[in-house]
Design a protein around this motif. Structure first.
Motif, mmCIF file in Angstrom:
data_model
loop_
_atom_site.group_PDB
_atom_site.id
_atom_site.type_symbol
_atom_site.label_atom_id
_atom_site.label_comp_id
_atom_site.label_asym_id
_atom_site.label_seq_id
_atom_site.Cartn_x
_atom_site.Cartn_y
_atom_site.Cartn_z
ATOM 1 N N LEU A 1 -5.443 4.559 9.566
ATOM 2 C CA LEU A 1 -5.164 5.540 8.512
ATOM 3 C C LEU A 1 -6.071 6.758 8.650
ATOM 4 O O LEU A 1 -5.641 7.891 8.466
ATOM 5 C CB LEU A 1 -5.358 4.912 7.136
ATOM 6 C CG LEU A 1 -4.294 3.926 6.684
ATOM 7 C CD1 LEU A 1 -4.632 3.384 5.304
ATOM 8 C CD2 LEU A 1 -2.927 4.604 6.649
ATOM 9 N N THR A 2 -7.346 6.510 8.989
ATOM 10 C CA THR A 2 -8.293 7.615 9.138
ATOM 11 C C THR A 2 -7.833 8.578 10.221
ATOM 12 O O THR A 2 -7.909 9.795 10.074
ATOM 13 C CB THR A 2 -9.686 7.071 9.515
ATOM 14 O OG1 THR A 2 -10.040 6.063 8.581
ATOM 15 C CG2 THR A 2 -10.734 8.166 9.480
ATOM 16 N N THR B 1 0.832 -1.206 0.000
ATOM 17 C CA THR B 1 0.000 0.000 0.000
ATOM 18 C C THR B 1 0.863 1.251 0.000
ATOM 19 O O THR B 1 0.656 2.163 -0.811
ATOM 20 C CB THR B 1 -0.903 0.024 1.246
ATOM 21 O OG1 THR B 1 -1.713 -1.140 1.236
ATOM 22 C CG2 THR B 1 -1.778 1.260 1.264
ATOM 23 N N LEU C 1 -5.339 0.677 0.115
ATOM 24 C CA LEU C 1 -5.170 -0.435 1.046
ATOM 25 C C LEU C 1 -6.110 -1.579 0.674
ATOM 26 O O LEU C 1 -5.735 -2.752 0.682
ATOM 27 C CB LEU C 1 -5.461 0.025 2.479
ATOM 28 C CG LEU C 1 -5.137 -1.017 3.528
ATOM 29 C CD1 LEU C 1 -3.803 -0.710 4.160
ATOM 30 C CD2 LEU C 1 -6.206 -1.105 4.584
ATOM 31 N N LYS C 2 -7.339 -1.223 0.319
ATOM 32 C CA LYS C 2 -8.308 -2.262 -0.035
ATOM 33 C C LYS C 2 -8.035 -2.815 -1.428
ATOM 34 O O LYS C 2 -8.131 -4.014 -1.660
ATOM 35 C CB LYS C 2 -9.720 -1.697 0.056
ATOM 36 C CG LYS C 2 -10.078 -1.285 1.484
ATOM 37 C CD LYS C 2 -11.453 -0.674 1.563
ATOM 38 C CE LYS C 2 -11.509 0.610 0.777
ATOM 39 N NZ LYS C 2 -12.859 1.114 0.655
ATOM 40 N N THR D 1 -7.590 0.497 8.128
ATOM 41 C CA THR D 1 -8.185 1.731 7.602
ATOM 42 C C THR D 1 -8.525 2.687 8.739
ATOM 43 O O THR D 1 -8.448 3.902 8.563
ATOM 44 C CB THR D 1 -9.456 1.441 6.770
ATOM 45 O OG1 THR D 1 -10.318 0.621 7.547
ATOM 46 C CG2 THR D 1 -9.137 0.757 5.469
ATOM 47 N N THR D 2 -8.883 2.151 9.907
ATOM 48 C CA THR D 2 -9.180 3.017 11.046
ATOM 49 C C THR D 2 -7.944 3.805 11.461
ATOM 50 O O THR D 2 -8.012 5.019 11.699
ATOM 51 C CB THR D 2 -9.680 2.180 12.235
ATOM 52 O OG1 THR D 2 -10.764 1.370 11.793
ATOM 53 C CG2 THR D 2 -10.144 3.073 13.376
ATOM 54 N N TYR E 1 -8.541 -5.498 7.680
ATOM 55 C CA TYR E 1 -8.645 -4.320 6.802
ATOM 56 C C TYR E 1 -9.267 -3.148 7.560
ATOM 57 O O TYR E 1 -8.818 -2.007 7.449
ATOM 58 C CB TYR E 1 -9.462 -4.647 5.546
ATOM 59 C CG TYR E 1 -8.654 -5.401 4.502
ATOM 60 C CD1 TYR E 1 -7.549 -4.809 3.895
ATOM 61 C CD2 TYR E 1 -8.988 -6.699 4.121
ATOM 62 C CE1 TYR E 1 -6.798 -5.485 2.945
ATOM 63 C CE2 TYR E 1 -8.248 -7.385 3.176
ATOM 64 C CZ TYR E 1 -7.152 -6.777 2.594
ATOM 65 O OH TYR E 1 -6.400 -7.453 1.653
ATOM 66 N N ASN F 1 -8.340 9.523 1.497
ATOM 67 C CA ASN F 1 -9.331 8.676 0.843
ATOM 68 C C ASN F 1 -8.659 7.681 -0.102
ATOM 69 O O ASN F 1 -8.962 6.496 -0.100
ATOM 70 C CB ASN F 1 -10.285 9.594 0.066
ATOM 71 C CG ASN F 1 -11.588 8.932 -0.251
ATOM 72 O OD1 ASN F 1 -12.029 8.074 0.501
ATOM 73 N ND2 ASN F 1 -12.187 9.308 -1.354
ATOM 74 N N THR G 1 -5.545 6.660 -0.059
ATOM 75 C CA THR G 1 -4.703 5.695 0.649
ATOM 76 C C THR G 1 -5.559 4.557 1.185
ATOM 77 O O THR G 1 -5.193 3.381 1.083
ATOM 78 C CB THR G 1 -3.959 6.391 1.809
ATOM 79 O OG1 THR G 1 -3.332 7.562 1.301
ATOM 80 C CG2 THR G 1 -2.917 5.478 2.420
ATOM 81 N N ILE G 2 -6.709 4.917 1.749
ATOM 82 C CA ILE G 2 -7.614 3.895 2.262
ATOM 83 C C ILE G 2 -8.094 3.011 1.121
ATOM 84 O O ILE G 2 -8.142 1.781 1.219
ATOM 85 C CB ILE G 2 -8.786 4.555 3.003
ATOM 86 C CG1 ILE G 2 -8.284 5.116 4.329
ATOM 87 C CG2 ILE G 2 -9.937 3.579 3.210
ATOM 88 C CD1 ILE G 2 -9.246 6.045 5.017
ATOM 89 N N SER G 3 -8.411 3.656 0.015
ATOM 90 C CA SER G 3 -8.851 2.918 -1.161
ATOM 91 C C SER G 3 -7.733 1.990 -1.651
ATOM 92 O O SER G 3 -7.975 0.837 -2.004
ATOM 93 C CB SER G 3 -9.242 3.913 -2.247
ATOM 94 O OG SER G 3 -9.523 3.254 -3.429
#
Lengths: 254, 315
Positions: free
Chosen positions: B268-269, B73, B222-223, B265-266, B261, B216, B218-220
């Motif tokens: 990262l947020t 990522t 990661l998934k 993402t949490t 995941y 946004n 980066t989170i995307s």
């Protein structure tokens, strides 16, 4: 007579079909303070922006300190200057804007230091020392570390003047420097400009401040619809305008 | 009109009867029942396999997969950011060759699915069995097989990074366009050339617009990195599927992957929140308090701070 600081010969500027400057011819001597007066849309700001090549002129010739703005004359043709050369010449011309345009992510002193360090490759310490002196000179030695949004309009404009002076220009352009200010803040900016004029800086000032033009200006040029309507000693032009347009404009401003 | 400014006289505090909200109570009741049903199912339905989720949560291949997911990522995102800034600046360049090249890149990589791009990099050796360095159309100095260069990691990185670069270029371009034109003029009038002007004046201000979508993205990313399964890169989902193929505990293992995941993402947020605060310096908005500051204030006032749009609360 010495070489004029600015020589404009029949300068024309068009935006598409709209002709903004229709042949401006004038000269500014070194140490002269010229005030440009005229209704909005008359082309005074555009003319100012042509002087440091923020705008390209379409015809005519414009010289700053003897050299052509934005071009080089070789043989009988004009050649565009490289970015490096255009930028080098801009360093000799300071500009102050109506809306200050300070860099909002930098403190007052960072605003003043950045150009000498980045453009002239000055040592940070040297530039910072001069920046402090300049901020002191515009009366802001206690606001050195303030961000622009923590300063009043008048303070911001004084930082902007210090920022322009930090490049040690030989010519200063002021584009309606007090038009965006609250009335009670106009004086502090005009005082700084007056002091600068007394020190012998060559200045072109687009302004609606008739009082300033009369007291500080050496020449007053009235521009309307892209042409010079009338020019002369400020006191005389203001007291006794020769042209109908000048009369009409002055009667509205007073 | 009369103006009476007698200091000290203050009418008594207003203590009105609060407005009743019966609808809220009904809605709360319905939601509580639905939540209870869900919780009941989650707890009593054995097919969730919570024991399996727990058993494999910290299993070596899973943790290894999590590490690889994070690694991919960040490397892919960093590639995307660098390419994005580069292509955004190129796109806005007065040089038609540069802006044209940037347009072409964005057009191609934004116009094809990232899944297909990944597959394409995976099978690159079919198209180009060897990769050589040498004189164009002339002799080669070094020749290597494509498969030895484009490993699963490189294929995943190319697929995700190049695709991200195209999207990110548009985000950066929007950020640059949001900077007041007066800033360009002020910098130009000081004699700044285009590159330092962009780097020192424009981009730092564009950051305020660029950072929220970056979080946004980066989170995307990661998934989306889970798509690297198709290039056999052993990230979290690949490891999960491997275990599932062995144990047939497919559903609990997918649930476990989802928890991982979500956890990532949490985090990262939360990081995004602080980065945004950093780039809000020098703007006219008051910074909202951080959660820690908010807790501290609530503890000192021992009172509920009513919500206010500025985030500063009442006092």
């Amino acid at each position: 007579m010495a070489e004029p600081m600015i020589r404009a010969e029949a300068v024309h500027k068009r935006y598409g079909l709209l002709e903004v400057l229709k042949g401006i011819t004038l000269e500014v001597a070194p140490r002269e303070v010229m005030c440009l007066l005229g209704p909005s849309g008359s082309g005074k700001s555009t003319f100012l922006r042509c002087i440091n090549h923020l705008e390209k002129i379409n015809s005519g010739r414009l010289y700053v300190d003897g050299s052509l703005v934005g071009y080089e004359e070789r043989g009988d043709r004009l050649h565009e200057l490289r970015e490096r050369e255009v930028c080098r010449r801009r360093t000799e011309i300071g500009m102050v804007f109506q809306r200050f345009n300070l860099f909002p992510h930098m403190t007052a002193i960072e605003n003043v230091v950045i150009a000498p360090v980045l453009v002239k490759k000055e040592a940070k310490a040297v530039a910072a020392t001069r920046a402090r002196a300049l901020l002191d000179r515009v009366g802001l030695s206690n606001k050195i570390d303030a961000y622009p949004n923590q300063l009043s309009g008048g303070q911001q404009q004084r930082v902007a003047i210090a920022r322009a002076l930090a490049m040690q220009p030989k010519l200063m352009l002021f584009d309606e420097p007090t038009s965006a200010l609250d009335p009670e803040l106009v004086g502090e900016v005009l005082d700084v400009m007056r002091a600068l004029a007394e020190e012998g800086m060559t200045m072109i000032v687009v302004t609606h401040e008739i009082g300033f033009a009369r007291e500080v200006g050496d020449t007053l040029v009235f521009i309307d619809e892209g042409v010079v309507v009338e020019a002369g000693v400020p006191r005389e032009v203001i007291a006794n305008p020769q042209h109908e347009r000048t009369k009409a404009f002055l009667s509205k401003v007073f | 009109m009369t103006i009476d400014s007698v200091e000290g006289h203050r009418p008594e505090e207003i203590r009105a009867v609060p407005l009743r909200h019966p609808g809220r109570w009904v809605a709360t009741a319905i939601l509580l029942v639905l939540a209870a049903m869900l919780v009941h199912d989650i707890v009593t339905n054995p097919r969730f396999g919570w024991g399996v989720v727990g058993n494999y949560f910290f299993a070596t291949p899973v943790v290894d997969g999590v590490e690889k997911t994070l690694e991919l990522t960040f490397v892919a995102m960093a590639t995307g950011v660098v390419l994005g800034v580069l292509f955004a600046v190129m796109r806005l360049s007065p040089n038609p060759i540069l802006s044209g090249a940037a347009w072409l890149y964005i057009w191609f990589f934004r116009g094809t699915p990232v899944y297909v791009q990944l597959l394409f990099w995976y099978v690159i050796a079919v198209l180009q069995p060897t990769i050589s360095i040498g004189i164009p159309f002339g002799p080669a100095f070094v020749t290597m097989s494509a498969n030895s260069i484009v490993t699963p990691f490189v294929a995943a990185l190319l697929g995700l990074g190049l695709n991200e670069g195209a999207y990110y270029a548009e985000i950066v371009r929007a950020g640059i366009l949001s900077v007041d034109h007066g800033q360009f003029e002020a910098a130009q009038s000081l004699g700044m050339r285009r590159t330092p002007l962009m780097r020192r004046i424009v981009l730092p201000q564009a950051m305020r617009v660029i950072v929220p979508p970056t979080g946004n993205e980066t989170i995307s990313m990661l998934k989306t990195s889970s798509l690297a399964v198709v290039v056999t890169y052993p990230e979290l989902l690949y490891q999960t599927e491997n275990i599932a193929a062995r144990t047939f505990e497919t559903v609990p293992l997918y649930i476990m992957a989802c928890f991982w995941y979500l956890l990532m993402t949490t985090v990262l947020t939360m990081g995004q929140y602080y980065v945004e605060r950093y780039y809000a310096r020098g703007t006219s908005y008051a910074l909202p308090p951080t959660p820690i500051q908010r807790i501290r204030r609530n503890l000192t006032t021992l009172r509920r701070v009513p919500f206010s749009p500025s985030g500063l609360g009442g006092s």
